[in-house]
Design a protein around this motif. Structure first.
Motif, PDB file in Angstrom:
ATOM      1  N   GLN A  73       0.838  -1.206   0.000  1.00 44.65           N
ATOM      2  CA  GLN A  73       0.000   0.000   0.000  1.00 44.65           C
ATOM      3  C   GLN A  73       0.872   1.255   0.000  1.00 44.65           C
ATOM      4  OE1 GLN A  73      -2.591  -0.570   3.375  1.00 44.65           O
ATOM      5  NE2 GLN A  73      -4.162  -1.577   2.138  1.00 44.65           N
ATOM      6  N   ASN A  74       1.971   1.216   0.738  1.00 42.63           N
ATOM      7  CA  ASN A  74       2.896   2.358   0.758  1.00 42.63           C
ATOM      8  C   ASN A  74       3.535   2.590  -0.607  1.00 42.63           C
ATOM      9  OD1 ASN A  74       2.376   2.880   3.441  1.00 42.63           O
ATOM     10  ND2 ASN A  74       4.111   1.680   4.178  1.00 42.63           N
ATOM     11  N   LYS A  75       3.559   1.556  -1.430  1.00 41.21           N
ATOM     12  CA  LYS A  75       4.102   1.679  -2.783  1.00 41.21           C
ATOM     13  C   LYS A  75       3.006   2.024  -3.801  1.00 41.21           C
ATOM     14  CE  LYS A  75       7.316  -1.060  -4.188  1.00 41.21           C
ATOM     15  NZ  LYS A  75       8.491  -0.324  -4.496  1.00 41.21           N
ATOM     16  N   GLY A  76       1.761   2.254  -3.305  1.00 35.04           N
ATOM     17  CA  GLY A  76       0.671   2.652  -4.179  1.00 35.04           C
ATOM     18  C   GLY A  76      -0.191   1.516  -4.691  1.00 35.04           C
ATOM     19  N   GLU A  77       0.023   0.327  -4.204  1.00 32.09           N
ATOM     20  CA  GLU A  77      -0.777  -0.830  -4.624  1.00 32.09           C
ATOM     21  C   GLU A  77      -1.885  -1.047  -3.583  1.00 32.09           C
ATOM     22  OE1 GLU A  77      -0.463  -2.252  -7.472  1.00 32.09           O
ATOM     23  OE2 GLU A  77       1.388  -1.229  -8.010  1.00 32.09           O
ATOM     24  N   HIS A  78      -3.118  -0.950  -4.027  1.00 33.32           N
ATOM     25  CA  HIS A  78      -4.247  -1.077  -3.112  1.00 33.32           C
ATOM     26  C   HIS A  78      -5.150  -2.223  -3.545  1.00 33.32           C
ATOM     27  CE1 HIS A  78      -3.189   2.632  -1.071  1.00 33.32           C
ATOM     28  NE2 HIS A  78      -2.925   3.135  -2.268  1.00 33.32           N
ATOM     29  N   GLN A  79      -5.999  -2.644  -2.666  1.00 38.19           N
ATOM     30  CA  GLN A  79      -6.983  -3.697  -2.895  1.00 38.19           C
ATOM     31  C   GLN A  79      -6.331  -5.000  -3.351  1.00 38.19           C
ATOM     32  OE1 GLN A  79      -9.896  -1.988  -5.518  1.00 38.19           O
ATOM     33  NE2 GLN A  79     -10.804  -0.803  -3.864  1.00 38.19           N
ATOM     34  N   LEU A  80      -5.308  -5.392  -2.624  1.00 36.98           N
ATOM     35  CA  LEU A  80      -4.630  -6.650  -2.900  1.00 36.98           C
ATOM     36  C   LEU A  80      -5.011  -7.681  -1.861  1.00 36.98           C
ATOM     37  CD1 LEU A  80      -1.042  -5.329  -3.701  1.00 36.98           C
ATOM     38  CD2 LEU A  80      -2.724  -6.178  -5.332  1.00 36.98           C
ATOM     39  N   PHE A  81      -5.141  -8.901  -2.285  1.00 36.85           N
ATOM     40  CA  PHE A  81      -5.354 -10.023  -1.381  1.00 36.85           C
ATOM     41  C   PHE A  81      -3.971 -10.590  -1.080  1.00 36.85           C
ATOM     42  CE2 PHE A  81      -5.765 -14.628  -0.826  1.00 36.85           C
ATOM     43  CZ  PHE A  81      -6.569 -14.639   0.309  1.00 36.85           C
ATOM     44  N   CYS A  82      -3.577 -10.573   0.185  1.00 31.48           N
ATOM     45  CA  CYS A  82      -2.245 -11.024   0.573  1.00 31.48           C
ATOM     46  C   CYS A  82      -2.344 -12.321   1.377  1.00 31.48           C
ATOM     47  CB  CYS A  82      -1.544  -9.975   1.425  1.00 31.48           C
ATOM     48  SG  CYS A  82      -1.219  -8.437   0.558  1.00 31.48           S
ATOM     49  N   LEU A  83      -1.319 -13.145   1.238  1.00 31.12           N
ATOM     50  CA  LEU A  83      -1.237 -14.367   2.038  1.00 31.12           C
ATOM     51  C   LEU A  83       0.217 -14.674   2.314  1.00 31.12           C
ATOM     52  CD1 LEU A  83      -0.364 -17.203   0.303  1.00 31.12           C
ATOM     53  CD2 LEU A  83      -2.448 -16.556  -0.851  1.00 31.12           C
ATOM     54  N   VAL A  84       0.422 -15.478   3.352  1.00 32.51           N
ATOM     55  CA  VAL A  84       1.756 -15.902   3.737  1.00 32.51           C
ATOM     56  C   VAL A  84       1.760 -17.417   3.780  1.00 32.51           C
ATOM     57  CG1 VAL A  84       3.438 -15.919   5.625  1.00 32.51           C
ATOM     58  CG2 VAL A  84       2.240 -13.825   5.070  1.00 32.51           C
ATOM     59  N   MET A  85       2.785 -18.001   3.189  1.00 35.55           N
ATOM     60  CA  MET A  85       2.967 -19.448   3.239  1.00 35.55           C
ATOM     61  C   MET A  85       4.271 -19.713   3.982  1.00 35.55           C
ATOM     62  SD  MET A  85       1.647 -20.585  -0.495  1.00 35.55           S
ATOM     63  CE  MET A  85       1.302 -22.263  -0.002  1.00 35.55           C
ATOM     64  N   TYR A  86       4.325 -20.813   4.721  1.00 35.66           N
ATOM     65  CA  TYR A  86       5.513 -21.085   5.524  1.00 35.66           C
ATOM     66  C   TYR A  86       5.766 -22.580   5.617  1.00 35.66           C
ATOM     67  CZ  TYR A  86       2.194 -22.369   9.139  1.00 35.66           C
ATOM     68  OH  TYR A  86       1.183 -22.978   9.835  1.00 35.66           O
ATOM     69  N   ALA A  87       6.990 -22.895   6.010  1.00 34.99           N
ATOM     70  CA  ALA A  87       7.386 -24.275   6.266  1.00 34.99           C
ATOM     71  C   ALA A  87       8.492 -24.232   7.318  1.00 34.99           C
ATOM     72  CB  ALA A  87       7.885 -24.946   4.998  1.00 34.99           C
ATOM     73  N   GLU A  88       8.700 -25.354   7.977  1.00 30.30           N
ATOM     74  CA  GLU A  88       9.725 -25.396   9.020  1.00 30.30           C
ATOM     75  C   GLU A  88      11.123 -25.657   8.467  1.00 30.30           C
ATOM     76  OE1 GLU A  88       8.522 -26.927  13.010  1.00 30.30           O
ATOM     77  OE2 GLU A  88       6.837 -27.727  11.860  1.00 30.30           O
ATOM     78  N   THR A  89      11.215 -26.065   7.216  1.00 33.58           N
ATOM     79  CA  THR A  89      12.524 -26.265   6.601  1.00 33.58           C
ATOM     80  C   THR A  89      12.621 -25.411   5.333  1.00 33.58           C
ATOM     81  OG1 THR A  89      11.858 -28.112   5.189  1.00 33.58           O
ATOM     82  CG2 THR A  89      12.616 -28.657   7.422  1.00 33.58           C
TER      83      THR A  89
END
Length: 125
Positions: free
Chosen positions: A66-82
Protein backbone atom coordinates in the motif's frame (compact mmCIF):
# COMPACT_ATOMS: atom_id res chain seq x y z
CA UNK A 1 -1.41 -23.59 38.54
CA UNK A 2 2.14 -24.53 37.60
CA UNK A 3 1.04 -27.70 35.83
CA UNK A 4 -1.47 -25.71 33.78
CA UNK A 5 1.17 -23.27 32.59
CA UNK A 6 3.55 -26.10 31.73
CA UNK A 7 0.86 -27.68 29.58
CA UNK A 8 0.16 -24.39 27.82
CA UNK A 9 3.87 -23.87 27.08
CA UNK A 10 4.19 -27.42 25.75
CA UNK A 11 1.39 -26.67 23.30
CA UNK A 12 3.43 -24.06 21.45
CA UNK A 13 7.09 -23.92 20.65
CA UNK A 14 9.53 -21.42 19.22
CA UNK A 15 10.80 -22.56 15.85
CA UNK A 16 12.72 -21.30 12.91
CA UNK A 17 10.33 -20.95 9.98
CA UNK A 18 10.83 -20.06 6.36
CA UNK A 19 8.05 -17.95 4.93
CA UNK A 20 7.16 -15.97 1.87
CA UNK A 21 4.29 -13.72 0.97
CA UNK A 22 2.13 -13.27 -2.08
CA UNK A 23 -0.30 -10.55 -3.09
CA UNK A 24 -2.77 -10.47 -5.94
CA UNK A 25 -5.49 -8.16 -7.14
CA UNK A 26 -8.69 -9.75 -8.37
CA UNK A 27 -8.98 -7.02 -11.01
CA UNK A 28 -5.46 -7.37 -12.40
CA UNK A 29 -3.12 -10.16 -13.50
CA UNK A 30 -0.16 -8.92 -11.44
CA UNK A 31 1.06 -11.15 -8.62
CA UNK A 32 3.65 -9.95 -6.10
CA UNK A 33 5.93 -12.53 -4.45
CA UNK A 34 8.45 -11.89 -1.70
CA UNK A 35 11.69 -13.77 -1.32
CA UNK A 36 11.74 -16.58 1.23
CA UNK A 37 12.50 -15.14 4.67
CA UNK A 38 13.83 -16.94 7.70
CA UNK A 39 12.21 -16.09 11.02
CA UNK A 40 14.18 -17.47 13.96
CA UNK A 41 11.69 -17.31 16.81
CA UNK A 42 8.26 -17.85 15.32
CA UNK A 43 5.71 -19.56 17.51
CA UNK A 44 4.11 -22.67 16.07
CA UNK A 45 1.29 -24.68 17.59
CA UNK A 46 2.86 -28.07 18.30
CA UNK A 47 -0.14 -30.23 17.44
CA UNK A 48 -1.59 -28.37 14.45
CA UNK A 49 1.64 -26.72 13.16
CA UNK A 50 -0.29 -23.41 12.96
CA UNK A 51 1.90 -20.31 12.79
CA UNK A 52 0.84 -17.80 15.44
CA UNK A 53 0.36 -14.21 14.26
CA UNK A 54 0.19 -15.32 10.61
CA UNK A 55 -2.28 -12.51 9.90
CA UNK A 56 0.23 -9.98 11.26
CA UNK A 57 2.83 -11.17 8.74
CA UNK A 58 0.21 -10.81 6.00
CA UNK A 59 -0.58 -7.30 7.25
CA UNK A 60 3.11 -6.34 7.03
CA UNK A 61 3.17 -7.24 3.34
CA UNK A 62 -0.11 -5.50 2.64
CA UNK A 63 1.07 -2.29 4.33
CA UNK A 64 4.34 -2.37 2.40
CA UNK A 65 2.53 -2.69 -0.94
CA UNK A 66 0.00 0.00 0.00
CA UNK A 67 2.90 2.36 0.76
CA UNK A 68 4.10 1.68 -2.78
CA UNK A 69 0.67 2.65 -4.18
CA UNK A 70 -0.78 -0.83 -4.62
CA UNK A 71 -4.25 -1.08 -3.11
CA UNK A 72 -6.98 -3.70 -2.89
CA UNK A 73 -4.63 -6.65 -2.90
CA UNK A 74 -5.35 -10.02 -1.38
CA UNK A 75 -2.24 -11.02 0.57
CA UNK A 76 -1.24 -14.37 2.04
CA UNK A 77 1.76 -15.90 3.74
CA UNK A 78 2.97 -19.45 3.24
CA UNK A 79 5.51 -21.09 5.52
CA UNK A 80 7.39 -24.27 6.27
CA UNK A 81 9.72 -25.40 9.02
CA UNK A 82 12.52 -26.26 6.60
CA UNK A 83 14.08 -24.25 3.80
CA UNK A 84 13.64 -27.17 1.41
CA UNK A 85 9.87 -27.40 2.02
CA UNK A 86 9.48 -23.63 1.74
CA UNK A 87 11.38 -23.62 -1.57
CA UNK A 88 9.13 -26.38 -2.87
CA UNK A 89 5.99 -24.39 -1.97
CA UNK A 90 7.54 -21.26 -3.47
CA UNK A 91 8.30 -22.95 -6.78
CA UNK A 92 4.82 -24.46 -6.91
CA UNK A 93 3.21 -21.03 -6.48
CA UNK A 94 5.62 -19.43 -8.93
CA UNK A 95 4.68 -22.05 -11.52
CA UNK A 96 0.96 -21.61 -10.79
CA UNK A 97 1.17 -17.85 -11.38
CA UNK A 98 3.55 -17.95 -14.34
CA UNK A 99 3.40 -15.69 -17.42
CA UNK A 100 2.37 -18.74 -19.46
CA UNK A 101 -0.83 -18.81 -17.42
CA UNK A 102 -1.49 -15.12 -18.03
CA UNK A 103 0.06 -13.62 -14.88
CA UNK A 104 2.76 -11.02 -14.45
CA UNK A 105 4.91 -11.83 -11.44
CA UNK A 106 6.70 -9.00 -9.65
CA UNK A 107 9.35 -9.81 -7.09
CA UNK A 108 9.50 -8.10 -3.72
CA UNK A 109 13.11 -8.75 -2.72
CA UNK A 110 14.71 -8.70 0.72
CA UNK A 111 16.42 -5.36 0.11
CA UNK A 112 13.01 -3.76 -0.30
CA UNK A 113 10.92 -5.64 2.29
CA UNK A 114 11.58 -7.91 5.25
CA UNK A 115 9.12 -9.64 7.54
CA UNK A 116 9.55 -8.71 11.20
CA UNK A 117 9.12 -11.24 13.99
CA UNK A 118 5.72 -11.00 15.64
CA UNK A 119 5.39 -11.36 19.38
CA UNK A 120 2.57 -13.55 20.59
CA UNK A 121 0.55 -11.92 23.34
CA UNK A 122 -0.50 -14.32 26.09
CA UNK A 123 -4.18 -15.06 26.40
CA UNK A 124 -5.86 -13.10 29.17
CA UNK A 125 -7.47 -15.02 32.01
Amino acid sequence: MAAGSLTANAQEQKNKVHLFGMAQSFTDSVVYMTDIHEIDDAKIEKKTKFLHQRSAYTQQLQEHLQNKGEHQLFCLVMYAETAKKAAKKYEKMKKKYSPRKGYTTKSVNKDEFRFKTQQVTPASK
